[in-house]
Scaffold this motif. Sequence first.
Motif, PDB file in Angstrom:
ATOM      1  N   PRO A 217       0.788  -1.092  -0.080  1.00  0.00           N
ATOM      2  CA  PRO A 217       0.148   0.060   0.246  1.00  0.00           C
ATOM      3  C   PRO A 217       0.992   1.135   0.137  1.00  0.00           C
ATOM      4  N   ALA A 218       2.070   1.343   0.384  1.00  0.00           N
ATOM      5  CA  ALA A 218       2.642   2.442   0.233  1.00  0.00           C
ATOM      6  C   ALA A 218       3.393   2.763  -0.931  1.00  0.00           C
ATOM      7  N   ARG A 219       3.245   1.778  -1.838  1.00  0.00           N
ATOM      8  CA  ARG A 219       4.080   2.063  -3.175  1.00  0.00           C
ATOM      9  C   ARG A 219       3.338   3.140  -3.864  1.00  0.00           C
ATOM     10  N   ALA A 220       4.083   4.057  -4.685  1.00  0.00           N
ATOM     11  CA  ALA A 220       3.238   5.240  -5.352  1.00  0.00           C
ATOM     12  C   ALA A 220       2.853   4.410  -6.717  1.00  0.00           C
ATOM     13  N   TRP A 221       1.787   3.484  -6.861  1.00  0.00           N
ATOM     14  CA  TRP A 221       1.217   2.878  -7.786  1.00  0.00           C
ATOM     15  C   TRP A 221       0.727   3.670  -8.750  1.00  0.00           C
ATOM     16  N   ARG A 222       1.064   3.202 -10.122  1.00  0.00           N
ATOM     17  CA  ARG A 222       0.694   4.246 -11.480  1.00  0.00           C
ATOM     18  C   ARG A 222      -0.255   3.328 -11.990  1.00  0.00           C
ATOM     19  N   LEU A 253      -6.973   3.201  -3.535  1.00  0.00           N
ATOM     20  CA  LEU A 253      -5.609   3.074  -2.656  1.00  0.00           C
ATOM     21  C   LEU A 253      -5.700   3.786  -1.502  1.00  0.00           C
ATOM     22  N   THR A 254      -6.191   5.122  -1.497  1.00  0.00           N
ATOM     23  CA  THR A 254      -6.211   6.041  -0.562  1.00  0.00           C
ATOM     24  C   THR A 254      -6.995   5.612   0.335  1.00  0.00           C
ATOM     25  N   GLN A 255      -8.328   5.228   0.044  1.00  0.00           N
ATOM     26  CA  GLN A 255      -9.281   4.505   0.916  1.00  0.00           C
ATOM     27  C   GLN A 255      -8.685   3.523   1.861  1.00  0.00           C
ATOM     28  N   TRP A 256      -8.066   2.642   1.156  1.00  0.00           N
ATOM     29  CA  TRP A 256      -7.340   1.465   1.760  1.00  0.00           C
ATOM     30  C   TRP A 256      -6.187   1.778   2.772  1.00  0.00           C
ATOM     31  N   ARG A 257      -5.312   2.802   2.413  1.00  0.00           N
ATOM     32  CA  ARG A 257      -4.498   3.276   3.298  1.00  0.00           C
ATOM     33  C   ARG A 257      -4.962   4.037   4.412  1.00  0.00           C
ATOM     34  N   VAL A 272       2.763   9.412  14.433  1.00  0.00           N
ATOM     35  CA  VAL A 272       2.357   9.944  13.094  1.00  0.00           C
ATOM     36  C   VAL A 272       3.280   9.959  12.093  1.00  0.00           C
ATOM     37  N   GLY A 273       4.372  10.521  12.120  1.00  0.00           N
ATOM     38  CA  GLY A 273       5.436  10.494  10.983  1.00  0.00           C
ATOM     39  C   GLY A 273       5.991   9.264  10.558  1.00  0.00           C
ATOM     40  N   GLU A 274       5.999   8.468  11.463  1.00  0.00           N
ATOM     41  CA  GLU A 274       6.328   6.860  11.058  1.00  0.00           C
ATOM     42  C   GLU A 274       5.306   6.343  10.212  1.00  0.00           C
ATOM     43  N   LEU A 275       3.976   6.489  10.911  1.00  0.00           N
ATOM     44  CA  LEU A 275       2.910   5.919  10.035  1.00  0.00           C
ATOM     45  C   LEU A 275       2.746   6.401   8.732  1.00  0.00           C
ATOM     46  N   ALA A 276       3.100   7.890   8.720  1.00  0.00           N
ATOM     47  CA  ALA A 276       3.018   8.311   7.338  1.00  0.00           C
ATOM     48  C   ALA A 276       3.850   7.896   6.316  1.00  0.00           C
ATOM     49  N   GLN A 277       5.029   7.435   6.891  1.00  0.00           N
ATOM     50  CA  GLN A 277       6.248   6.901   5.982  1.00  0.00           C
ATOM     51  C   GLN A 277       5.878   5.584   5.544  1.00  0.00           C
ATOM     52  N   LEU A 279       3.201   4.297   5.096  1.00  0.00           N
ATOM     53  CA  LEU A 279       1.542   4.300   4.189  1.00  0.00           C
ATOM     54  C   LEU A 279       1.885   5.050   3.061  1.00  0.00           C
ATOM     55  N   GLY A 280       3.348   5.357   2.622  1.00  0.00           N
ATOM     56  CA  GLY A 280       3.684   6.018   1.558  1.00  0.00           C
ATOM     57  C   GLY A 280       3.819   7.662   1.365  1.00  0.00           C
ATOM     58  N   TYR A 281       3.277   8.189   2.091  1.00  0.00           N
ATOM     59  CA  TYR A 281       3.282   9.581   2.369  1.00  0.00           C
ATOM     60  C   TYR A 281       4.703  10.440   2.695  1.00  0.00           C
ATOM     61  N   GLY A 282       5.136  11.352   1.700  1.00  0.00           N
ATOM     62  CA  GLY A 282       6.328  12.081   1.901  1.00  0.00           C
ATOM     63  C   GLY A 282       6.501  12.940   3.060  1.00  0.00           C
ATOM     64  N   SER A 283       5.445  13.102   3.615  1.00  0.00           N
ATOM     65  CA  SER A 283       5.727  14.223   5.002  1.00  0.00           C
ATOM     66  C   SER A 283       4.317  13.701   6.031  1.00  0.00           C
ATOM     67  N   GLU A 284       4.516  14.002   7.317  1.00  0.00           N
ATOM     68  CA  GLU A 284       3.696  13.940   8.291  1.00  0.00           C
ATOM     69  C   GLU A 284       2.279  14.890   8.044  1.00  0.00           C
ATOM     70  N   SER A 285       2.561  16.092   7.500  1.00  0.00           N
ATOM     71  CA  SER A 285       1.590  16.828   6.976  1.00  0.00           C
ATOM     72  C   SER A 285       0.928  16.273   5.901  1.00  0.00           C
ATOM     73  N   ALA A 286       1.426  15.698   4.879  1.00  0.00           N
ATOM     74  CA  ALA A 286       0.604  15.198   3.881  1.00  0.00           C
ATOM     75  C   ALA A 286      -0.264  14.068   4.354  1.00  0.00           C
ATOM     76  N   PHE A 287       0.230  13.348   5.075  1.00  0.00           N
ATOM     77  CA  PHE A 287      -0.668  12.183   5.597  1.00  0.00           C
ATOM     78  C   PHE A 287      -1.680  12.573   6.314  1.00  0.00           C
ATOM     79  N   SER A 288      -1.429  13.722   7.240  1.00  0.00           N
ATOM     80  CA  SER A 288      -2.518  14.200   8.280  1.00  0.00           C
ATOM     81  C   SER A 288      -3.561  14.878   7.408  1.00  0.00           C
ATOM     82  N   THR A 289      -3.184  15.622   6.259  1.00  0.00           N
ATOM     83  CA  THR A 289      -4.129  16.354   5.527  1.00  0.00           C
ATOM     84  C   THR A 289      -4.857  15.172   4.679  1.00  0.00           C
ATOM     85  N   ALA A 290      -4.570  14.078   4.113  1.00  0.00           N
ATOM     86  CA  ALA A 290      -5.272  13.202   3.504  1.00  0.00           C
ATOM     87  C   ALA A 290      -6.285  12.312   4.554  1.00  0.00           C
TER      88      ALA A 290
END
Length: 323
Positions: A217-222, A253-257, A272-277, A279-290
């Motif tokens: 799920p952390a992979r940036a699937w195309r 994929l976002t729903q699954w994450r 939260v920062g560890e969890l963001a990494q 699940l494939g998010y580049g930063s804690e803020s990007a994960f928190s926003t999603a």
Amino acid sequence: MSESTESTIDHLTELCDLVEVDSLLTGGVVARGAWRSRGRISDPIKFFALLDGAAILRTDGVDVPVALAPGDVAILVGRSWVELESGEEPRTEVGPESDFASPPFTTRAPGDDVLLGGCVRLNEAGRTLLTGSFPPVAVVRAHDADAYGLRETLLRLLDEAGGARPGAAFAIRQHARLLLLGLLRAYAGRPDLSAGLLRLLTDDRLRPALDRMHAEPARAWRLDELSRAVAMSRTSFAERFRDVAGMPPLAYLTQWRMLLARRALREDDARVGELAQRLGYGSESAFSTAFKRVVGESPLRYRARLRERAADAAPPALAPATP
């Protein structure tokens, strides 16, 4: 068991865990002759199971009454009222009973109509993913090939609910979850299944793409990677996925994450920062926003709320023993 069935059951297990699926036995009717029972429905998903006898079910938004035979289970989604009846007019009005350890359940006899009712409780993500998969009334018949064992599970539920034995509450929860899983198994794969996760789990063409997203799920699937996995063009894959799942592949994929994130926030103390990494998010803020966009609150607030609720529900601590 076929490879298709094994994969579907595995994903159903993931689903029932991640979306916090629970079911609850709430009441039932034991009656004989001509009777009617009516009531309002406040839960998004409700089920009614006929153990013995016969009954007719009516509800809002469904023009044709549903006849239930022994072992049949009806799942009602988003309905506001229900009416159950048997026999011809004039009918006696009966109310549902919730005390399974008292009459009429302990005194039921051959010839009685015995009906159990319950609600399926889900978190918000679960409601979003599951309620769209069922029509307003979905009926699993006792004679359906995939419904084997449902009546036995119902009988065990009633036996535990009326037995007042030690550990009964735990047993009821486990049998209720098995009942729900049985209903999902029995309804998955039907040709009239609405777009949603259950239909996605049973789509043979899309399963390789789904398996890859679940495995990494952390992979940036195309889209081109996922479409190659199912030997389809990008356009055909995207269209089929949307038709089957009710959402585009990367939205799924976002729903699954976010479902994985909810479980992690419930069950471990990862930052939260560890969890963001993870699940494939580049930063804690990007994960928190999603997370806030999907769930409606920040990850930290979500974790704090769950812990507050768990603390409120926990039994009082034992007082220290006096010497």
